[in-house]
Design a protein around this motif. Structure first.
Motif, PDB file in Angstrom:
ATOM      1  N   LEU A 268     -33.478 133.046 -26.496  1.00 22.53           N
ATOM      2  CA  LEU A 268     -32.367 132.696 -25.604  1.00 22.53           C
ATOM      3  C   LEU A 268     -32.604 133.244 -24.213  1.00 22.53           C
ATOM      4  CD1 LEU A 268     -29.782 135.231 -25.424  1.00 22.53           C
ATOM      5  CD2 LEU A 268     -30.703 135.101 -27.732  1.00 22.53           C
ATOM      6  N   GLU A 312     -34.651 137.198 -20.943  1.00 27.01           N
ATOM      7  CA  GLU A 312     -34.878 136.500 -22.207  1.00 27.01           C
ATOM      8  C   GLU A 312     -34.759 137.472 -23.383  1.00 27.01           C
ATOM      9  OE1 GLU A 312     -37.828 132.933 -23.772  1.00 27.01           O
ATOM     10  OE2 GLU A 312     -38.490 134.284 -22.180  1.00 27.01           O
ATOM     11  N   SER A 375     -28.653 129.852 -23.009  1.00 27.95           N
ATOM     12  CA  SER A 375     -29.212 128.719 -23.739  1.00 27.95           C
ATOM     13  C   SER A 375     -30.096 129.237 -24.861  1.00 27.95           C
ATOM     14  CB  SER A 375     -30.032 127.836 -22.798  1.00 27.95           C
ATOM     15  OG  SER A 375     -29.244 127.354 -21.729  1.00 27.95           O
ATOM     16  N   GLY A 377     -32.895 128.431 -28.149  1.00 24.92           N
ATOM     17  CA  GLY A 377     -33.852 127.583 -28.848  1.00 24.92           C
ATOM     18  C   GLY A 377     -34.200 128.209 -30.177  1.00 24.92           C
ATOM     19  N   ASP A 395     -39.355 128.567 -28.139  1.00 22.54           N
ATOM     20  CA  ASP A 395     -39.389 128.469 -26.675  1.00 22.54           C
ATOM     21  C   ASP A 395     -39.314 127.019 -26.213  1.00 22.54           C
ATOM     22  OD1 ASP A 395     -39.307 130.789 -25.132  1.00 22.54           O
ATOM     23  OD2 ASP A 395     -41.349 131.353 -25.677  1.00 22.54           O
ATOM     24  N   LEU A 398     -35.834 126.028 -26.539  1.00 22.38           N
ATOM     25  CA  LEU A 398     -35.078 126.634 -25.446  1.00 22.38           C
ATOM     26  C   LEU A 398     -35.212 125.798 -24.172  1.00 22.38           C
ATOM     27  CD1 LEU A 398     -33.493 128.921 -24.072  1.00 22.38           C
ATOM     28  CD2 LEU A 398     -35.637 130.206 -23.878  1.00 22.38           C
TER      29      LEU A 398
END
Length: 414
Positions: A268, A312, A375, A377, A395, A398
């Motif tokens: 994320l 991240e 966000s 993934g 990734d 994401l």
């Protein structure tokens, strides 16, 4: 990596007490072993505390180094001044002075800066110990001449069923132990655990001073505990992100080697973080990362959270596939989205904490708040067996979440 039995406040509180109980049950064996190896046993505390001091210095643990210095000094005094019957001369008074000043020296370490090793601070602490020694020398020199003998006999009375140490000193040591124990349970820092353990075992030395070889035994155990604490502190520092205080990328790399056959990884990213940093400043940006980390730590389903780097983060679900984690990932996404962070006005913030609390109470409604989103993934081990490959797939998902408008969860599944 974030929490273990060894670093829990309960373990750190109980461990010196448990060791004390074990020693009391096996004291006869310890006495026999010490008698057979006295040359080693007498010098073992010096060796262990010296090694602990070197480790603390190497790991830039300034206050922890001070504790080692105080213990080395105290053990030297015991071995060179107090190895005669307490009734002889001023021996009891010397023990009383040591039992009074050593706890003070433990508490004095909290007066110094907690960050890193400061040579000037350490020298100031050594000077403080030397002042204690000088004061003790003056007290002992004029003890009889000043007519204090009768006064101390009245104040420093002894209850033989309790200890050879004056009762007021017994209560004093127990009080300091309780105070440091509360600090361990409430704050659970390495320095609190170290001073607490040292105080517990030093108090046992003073209270049961008439037990043969008690000082060498207790100071040996103290040296071992300090080495353990210092090592665990360096390990924790190596595997914990210094800003968010959650496991770091290094911890993730280590844990990925033991994932098993079934796992899910969510990557994320905080949305528009660069723009947020440019608008509100890096200090507020750091606050955002801390806030996001705290929200992520609320994730359910056995989730383990790591800071991957920058803005991240990584969430790992061991023993679960993506569909088992979907609800937990969505919950934590909403946690981040719904949290309103108050923007602090650093220029008008008072230096005094009490004034700051009053101002917060009066101006709460006037404060500006901001919200951030993230966000996500997600990929799992059905798509790839190698955890590094699963991270790459997460990734990619994401990136799809970013392209889809952000603040959403996308999956990359086989």
């Amino acid at each position: 990596m974030t929490s273990s039995l060894m670093t829990s406040p309960g373990f750190r509180f109980l461990s010196p007490l448990l060791l004390l109980g074990i020693v009391s049950l096996s004291m006869d064996s310890i006495i026999h072993l010490t008698q057979s190896n006295w040359g080693i046993a007498a010098n073992l505390p010096y060796i262990l505390l010296g090694c602990a001091l070197v480790m603390c210095y190497s790991f830039k643990q300034g206050r922890e180094s001070m504790v080692c210095i105080a213990l080395l000094f105290a053990y030297f005094v015991i071995q060179n001044r107090l190895q005669i019957p307490l009734q002889t001369g001023t021996t009891l008074l010397e023990l009383t002075i040591l039992a009074t000043l050593l706890p003070v020296s433990f508490l004095a370490v909290f007066l110094f800066n907690k960050e890193g090793f400061d040579t000037k601070a350490t020298l100031a602490y050594v000077f403080l110990l030397l002042m204690f020694a000088f004061w003790s020398y003056v007290t002992l020199t004029y003890y009889v001449e000043g007519g204090f003998e009768e006064w101390t006999n009245g104040v420093l009375f002894i209850v033989l069923n309790v200890s050879r140490l004056p009762l007021v000193l017994v209560l004093y040591c127990i009080g300091i132990v309780c105070f440091l124990g509360i600090l361990v349970l409430k704050k659970n820092k390495i320095i609190h655990a170290m001073t607490y353990s040292a105080m517990v075992l030093a108090s046992a030395t003073f209270i049961f001073f008439d037990v043969q070889y008690i000082s060498s035994t207790m100071f040996t155990i103290t040296g071992l505990l300090i080495i353990i604490y210092s090592t665990s502190a360096s390990h924790q520092l190596a595997f914990t992100d210094s800003l968010t205080l959650i496991p770091s990328r290094r911890a993730l790399d280590l844990d990925l080697k033991h994932m098993g056959r079934k796992f899910t990884i969510a990557m994320l990213d905080v949305d528009h973080f660069k723009n947020f940093n440019d608008t509100y400043g890096h200090d507020t940006g750091d606050d955002v990362l801390k806030m996001v980390a705290s929200r992520l730590m609320k994730a359910q389903g056995g989730a383990k959270v790591y800071r991957f780097g920058g803005e991240e983060f990584t969430i790992v679900f061991k023993g679960k596939y993506a569909e088992d984690c979907k609800v937990h990932i969505e919950e934590v996404r909403e946690e981040v989205e719904q949290y309103e962070m108050i923007l602090r006005d650093q220029h008008s913030r008072p230096d005094d904490n009490k004034q700051g609390r009053k101002k917060r109470g009066n101006a709460e409604k006037k404060r500006n708040t901001v919200s951030v989103t993230a966000s996500f993934g997600v990929a799992d081990s059905r798509s790839a067996r190698n955890p590094a490959d699963v991270i790459k797939l997460a990734d990619e998902a994401l990136y799809k979440a970013k392209k889809a408008g952000r603040n959403c969860v996308k999956y990359n599944l086989a």
